[in-house]
Design a protein around this motif. Structure first.
Motif, PDB file in Angstrom:
ATOM      1  N   HIS A  77       0.652  -1.255   0.020  1.00 36.22           N
ATOM      2  CA  HIS A  77      -0.064   0.144   0.017  1.00 36.22           C
ATOM      3  C   HIS A  77       0.893   1.332   0.114  1.00 36.22           C
ATOM      4  O   HIS A  77       0.558   2.247  -0.665  1.00 36.22           O
ATOM      5  N   ALA A  78       2.022   1.184   0.917  1.00 35.18           N
ATOM      6  CA  ALA A  78       2.962   2.338   0.569  1.00 35.18           C
ATOM      7  C   ALA A  78       3.294   2.519  -0.588  1.00 35.18           C
ATOM      8  O   ALA A  78       3.666   3.503  -1.059  1.00 35.18           O
ATOM      9  N   LEU A  79       3.850   1.326  -1.483  1.00 36.10           N
ATOM     10  CA  LEU A  79       4.266   1.555  -2.634  1.00 36.10           C
ATOM     11  C   LEU A  79       3.626   2.121  -3.754  1.00 36.10           C
ATOM     12  O   LEU A  79       3.792   3.005  -4.367  1.00 36.10           O
ATOM     13  N   LEU A  80       2.077   1.617  -3.490  1.00 34.88           N
ATOM     14  CA  LEU A  80       1.403   2.277  -4.430  1.00 34.88           C
ATOM     15  C   LEU A  80       0.838   3.477  -4.205  1.00 34.88           C
ATOM     16  O   LEU A  80       0.366   4.515  -5.115  1.00 34.88           O
ATOM     17  N   ALA A  81       1.093   4.097  -2.803  1.00 34.28           N
ATOM     18  CA  ALA A  81       0.803   5.593  -2.403  1.00 34.28           C
ATOM     19  C   ALA A  81       1.716   6.391  -3.049  1.00 34.28           C
ATOM     20  O   ALA A  81       1.270   7.612  -3.786  1.00 34.28           O
ATOM     21  N   LYS A  82       3.066   6.048  -3.369  1.00 33.02           N
ATOM     22  CA  LYS A  82       3.956   6.903  -4.204  1.00 33.02           C
ATOM     23  C   LYS A  82       4.657   5.930  -4.944  1.00 33.02           C
ATOM     24  O   LYS A  82       6.152   5.497  -4.807  1.00 33.02           O
ATOM     25  N   PRO A  83       4.350   5.421  -6.068  1.00 30.64           N
ATOM     26  CA  PRO A  83       4.778   4.436  -6.948  1.00 30.64           C
ATOM     27  C   PRO A  83       6.176   4.687  -7.600  1.00 30.64           C
ATOM     28  O   PRO A  83       7.050   3.768  -7.731  1.00 30.64           O
ATOM     29  N   ASP A  84       6.486   5.813  -7.720  1.00 34.88           N
ATOM     30  CA  ASP A  84       7.897   6.262  -8.366  1.00 34.88           C
ATOM     31  C   ASP A  84       8.861   6.896  -7.513  1.00 34.88           C
ATOM     32  O   ASP A  84      10.000   7.192  -7.784  1.00 34.88           O
ATOM     33  N   PHE A  85       8.394   6.713  -5.926  1.00 33.10           N
ATOM     34  CA  PHE A  85       9.606   7.178  -4.946  1.00 33.10           C
ATOM     35  C   PHE A  85      10.482   6.369  -4.505  1.00 33.10           C
ATOM     36  O   PHE A  85      11.624   6.704  -4.431  1.00 33.10           O
ATOM     37  N   TRP A  86      10.170   5.047  -4.546  1.00 33.82           N
ATOM     38  CA  TRP A  86      10.950   4.165  -3.585  1.00 33.82           C
ATOM     39  C   TRP A  86      12.241   3.606  -4.351  1.00 33.82           C
ATOM     40  O   TRP A  86      12.077   3.267  -5.662  1.00 33.82           O
ATOM     41  N   LYS A  87      13.423   3.376  -3.811  1.00 37.79           N
ATOM     42  CA  LYS A  87      14.392   2.969  -4.363  1.00 37.79           C
ATOM     43  C   LYS A  87      14.118   1.568  -4.790  1.00 37.79           C
ATOM     44  O   LYS A  87      14.459   0.907  -5.790  1.00 37.79           O
ATOM     45  N   SER A  88      13.565   0.757  -3.803  1.00 39.73           N
ATOM     46  CA  SER A  88      13.538  -0.735  -4.006  1.00 39.73           C
ATOM     47  C   SER A  88      12.549  -1.358  -2.899  1.00 39.73           C
ATOM     48  O   SER A  88      12.379  -0.495  -2.093  1.00 39.73           O
ATOM     49  N   ALA A  89      12.134  -2.604  -3.176  1.00 38.24           N
ATOM     50  CA  ALA A  89      11.194  -3.214  -2.055  1.00 38.24           C
ATOM     51  C   ALA A  89      11.516  -4.789  -1.951  1.00 38.24           C
ATOM     52  O   ALA A  89      11.751  -5.345  -3.007  1.00 38.24           O
ATOM     53  N   VAL A  90      11.394  -5.191  -0.917  1.00 40.43           N
ATOM     54  CA  VAL A  90      11.351  -6.645  -0.607  1.00 40.43           C
ATOM     55  C   VAL A  90      10.027  -7.008   0.109  1.00 40.43           C
ATOM     56  O   VAL A  90       9.784  -6.479   1.319  1.00 40.43           O
ATOM     57  N   ILE A  91       9.085  -7.859  -0.363  1.00 42.70           N
ATOM     58  CA  ILE A  91       7.987  -8.406   0.197  1.00 42.70           C
ATOM     59  C   ILE A  91       8.416  -9.864   0.470  1.00 42.70           C
ATOM     60  O   ILE A  91       8.671 -10.666  -0.378  1.00 42.70           O
ATOM     61  N   ILE A  92       7.721 -10.394   1.639  1.00 44.75           N
ATOM     62  CA  ILE A  92       8.024 -11.603   2.009  1.00 44.75           C
ATOM     63  C   ILE A  92       6.740 -12.348   2.566  1.00 44.75           C
ATOM     64  O   ILE A  92       6.089 -11.635   3.381  1.00 44.75           O
ATOM     65  N   SER A  93       6.052 -13.367   1.886  1.00 41.84           N
ATOM     66  CA  SER A  93       5.161 -14.149   2.631  1.00 41.84           C
ATOM     67  C   SER A  93       4.099 -13.349   2.764  1.00 41.84           C
ATOM     68  O   SER A  93       3.247 -13.360   3.668  1.00 41.84           O
ATOM     69  N   ALA A  94       3.796 -12.582   1.521  1.00 47.15           N
ATOM     70  CA  ALA A  94       2.450 -11.608   1.484  1.00 47.15           C
ATOM     71  C   ALA A  94       1.663 -11.878   0.459  1.00 47.15           C
ATOM     72  O   ALA A  94       1.634 -12.600  -0.185  1.00 47.15           O
ATOM     73  N   HIS A  95       0.142 -11.516   1.032  1.00 45.04           N
ATOM     74  CA  HIS A  95      -0.827 -11.976   0.253  1.00 45.04           C
ATOM     75  C   HIS A  95      -1.269 -10.446  -0.764  1.00 45.04           C
ATOM     76  O   HIS A  95      -1.624  -9.512  -0.077  1.00 45.04           O
ATOM     77  N   PRO A  96      -1.573 -10.598  -2.087  1.00 43.47           N
ATOM     78  CA  PRO A  96      -1.596  -9.472  -2.688  1.00 43.47           C
ATOM     79  C   PRO A  96      -3.362  -9.004  -2.737  1.00 43.47           C
ATOM     80  O   PRO A  96      -3.683  -7.848  -2.927  1.00 43.47           O
ATOM     81  N   GLY A  97      -4.242  -9.933  -2.082  1.00 43.23           N
ATOM     82  CA  GLY A  97      -5.348  -9.669  -1.902  1.00 43.23           C
ATOM     83  C   GLY A  97      -6.316 -10.632  -2.184  1.00 43.23           C
ATOM     84  O   GLY A  97      -6.090 -11.503  -3.545  1.00 43.23           O
ATOM     85  N   ILE A 176       3.459  -0.123  -9.913  1.00 41.70           N
ATOM     86  CA  ILE A 176       5.069  -0.067  -9.043  1.00 41.70           C
ATOM     87  C   ILE A 176       6.095  -0.462  -9.830  1.00 41.70           C
ATOM     88  O   ILE A 176       6.346  -1.233 -10.382  1.00 41.70           O
ATOM     89  N   ARG A 177       6.854   1.018 -10.044  1.00 42.00           N
ATOM     90  CA  ARG A 177       7.871   0.737 -10.967  1.00 42.00           C
ATOM     91  C   ARG A 177       9.261   0.616 -10.539  1.00 42.00           C
ATOM     92  O   ARG A 177      10.216   0.375 -11.291  1.00 42.00           O
ATOM     93  N   THR A 178       9.373   0.512  -9.295  1.00 39.21           N
ATOM     94  CA  THR A 178      10.560   0.266  -8.592  1.00 39.21           C
ATOM     95  C   THR A 178      10.716  -1.243  -8.642  1.00 39.21           C
ATOM     96  O   THR A 178      10.047  -2.117  -8.635  1.00 39.21           O
ATOM     97  N   PRO A 179      12.253  -1.826  -8.439  1.00 39.93           N
ATOM     98  CA  PRO A 179      12.464  -3.015  -8.372  1.00 39.93           C
ATOM     99  C   PRO A 179      11.892  -3.592  -7.096  1.00 39.93           C
ATOM    100  O   PRO A 179      12.156  -3.030  -5.960  1.00 39.93           O
ATOM    101  N   HIS A 201       3.011  -9.238 -12.729  1.00 32.97           N
ATOM    102  CA  HIS A 201       2.214  -8.091 -12.926  1.00 32.97           C
ATOM    103  C   HIS A 201       3.179  -6.739 -12.558  1.00 32.97           C
ATOM    104  O   HIS A 201       2.904  -5.662 -12.766  1.00 32.97           O
ATOM    105  N   LEU A 202       4.287  -7.283 -11.576  1.00 37.52           N
ATOM    106  CA  LEU A 202       5.355  -6.152 -11.247  1.00 37.52           C
ATOM    107  C   LEU A 202       6.288  -5.851 -12.571  1.00 37.52           C
ATOM    108  O   LEU A 202       7.058  -6.730 -13.158  1.00 37.52           O
ATOM    109  N   PRO A 203       6.385  -4.589 -12.901  1.00 41.74           N
ATOM    110  CA  PRO A 203       7.496  -4.237 -14.158  1.00 41.74           C
ATOM    111  C   PRO A 203       8.802  -4.727 -14.007  1.00 41.74           C
ATOM    112  O   PRO A 203       9.597  -5.083 -14.862  1.00 41.74           O
ATOM    113  N   GLN A 204       9.252  -4.587 -12.588  1.00 42.93           N
ATOM    114  CA  GLN A 204      10.390  -5.154 -12.113  1.00 42.93           C
ATOM    115  C   GLN A 204      10.534  -5.821 -11.161  1.00 42.93           C
ATOM    116  O   GLN A 204      11.285  -5.684  -9.987  1.00 42.93           O
ATOM    117  N   GLY A 205       9.650  -7.005 -11.126  1.00 38.32           N
ATOM    118  CA  GLY A 205       9.573  -7.958  -9.992  1.00 38.32           C
ATOM    119  C   GLY A 205      10.296  -9.070 -10.172  1.00 38.32           C
ATOM    120  O   GLY A 205      10.384  -9.565 -11.423  1.00 38.32           O
TER     121      GLY A 205
END
Length: 236
Positions: A77-97, A176-179, A201-205
C-alpha cells in the motif's frame, strides 16, 4: 536506508538479527513499530500507505521497504501511494488480496474473532492459538508476552488491516515501477503460489523461493535472507 515492517502479532524488535547483519555491510535498518499507527484511532490500509509514504518522504530520499506477511501487505500500500518514489522493495510471504467478495467477507468474520480474542481473551491463550496455525510452523518468535500492552492496537489491526478489508491489489501492481524482490518459502506452498501469480504484474519484479523454508523466511533462514536482500540491493 531500509525500512522494515513486521508481521501480525509482531514486534519491531523482530528485525534485530536482520538489522545487525545488514549493519555489518553498511546498511541502516529502521525497524518500524506498526502498532503506533493504530494507538489512537482507526487507520484503513489506504490511509496507512499514504501516511507511511509521507513520513518516509520527509526523512529518506532513497528508501527501501522490507515487509513481512501483514507488513508486506502494508508495504504494498505504501508503494502504491507513491509508486515512483521508492528505491526498491522486498516483500516476504505476503498476500496481494482476495478477488472474491465472499472470501473477503469470510475473512472479515474470522479476523473479527481474532480481534476479540486479542482484546478480551487471556493473552497467553491468544498467543498459543495464534502460533498454532499451520502456516506459522517452523520457528517460534520471541517475546510475544510483552505485546500484551499493545493488545488494543493489535486487536484493531485485525479489523483495519484484515485481508478481508483489502482490495485485490494484483491489477494495480503494474503501477509499481521500483525493483521488487518477492520472497516465499518452499514449504509455504500457498504463499509461493500467490507470489508466482503476483510478480509477473510487477514491471521490475522477481520471485525467489527459499528452499526448505516455511512462512517466516527472515527468521527461519536468517543468513540466507540477509544474503538475498544484500545481493538484491546491489543491483538496484
Amino acid at each position: 536506508m531500509i525500512w522494515a515492517l513486521h508481521g501480525a502479532v509482531g514486534r519491531a524488535a523482530d528485525w534485530h538479527p536482520f538489522a545487525s547483519a545488514m549493519r555489518a555491510q553498511g546498511e541502516e535498518v529502521r525497524r518500524l513499530d506498526l502498532w503506533r499507527f493504530l494507538d489512537c484511532c482507526p487507520m484503513p490500509l489506504e490511509k496507512f500507505g499514504d501516511t507511511l509514504a509521507g513520513e518516509i518522504t520527509r526523512i529518506d530520499p532513497s528508501p527501501t521497504l522490507v515487509g513481512y506477511s501483514m507488513g508486506g501487505r502494508l508495504a504494498l500500500h505504501a508503494l502504491l501511494a507513491k509508486p515512483d518514489f521508492w528505491k526498491s522493495a522486498v516483500i516476504i510471504s505476503a498476500h496481494p488480496g482476495l478477488s472474491d467478495e465472499s472470501e473477503r467477507a469470510a475473512r472479515r468474520i474470522s479476523d473479527a474473532e481474532w480481534s476479540a480474542r486479542a482484546l478480551k481473551g487471556e493473552w497467553p491463550e491468544f498467543l498459543e492459538q495464534w502460533s498454532a496455525q499451520g502456516v506459522l510452523e517452523g520457528v517460534e518468535m520471541p517475546e510475544r508476552l510483552s505485546l500484551k500492552d499493545r493488545r488494543a492496537s493489535i486487536a484493531r489491526s485485525f479489523i483495519d488491516w484484515s485481508l478481508g478489508a483489502q482490495k485485490d491489489l494484483t491489477p494495480r501492481l503494474q503501477e509499481i515501477r521500483t525493483p521488487v524482490l518477492w520472497l516465499s518459502g518452499e514449504r509455504d506452498r500457498k504463499f509461493s503460489e500467490l507470489a508466482a501469480e503476483a510478480v509477473p504484474h510487477l514491471p521490475q519484479g522477481h520471485h525467489e523461493v527459499v528452499a526448505d523454508c516455511g512462512h517466516r523466511v527472515p527468521w527461519e533462514k536468517p543468513t540466507q535472507f540477509a544474503d538475498l536482500v544484500r545481493a538484491f540491493l546491489e543491483t538496484t
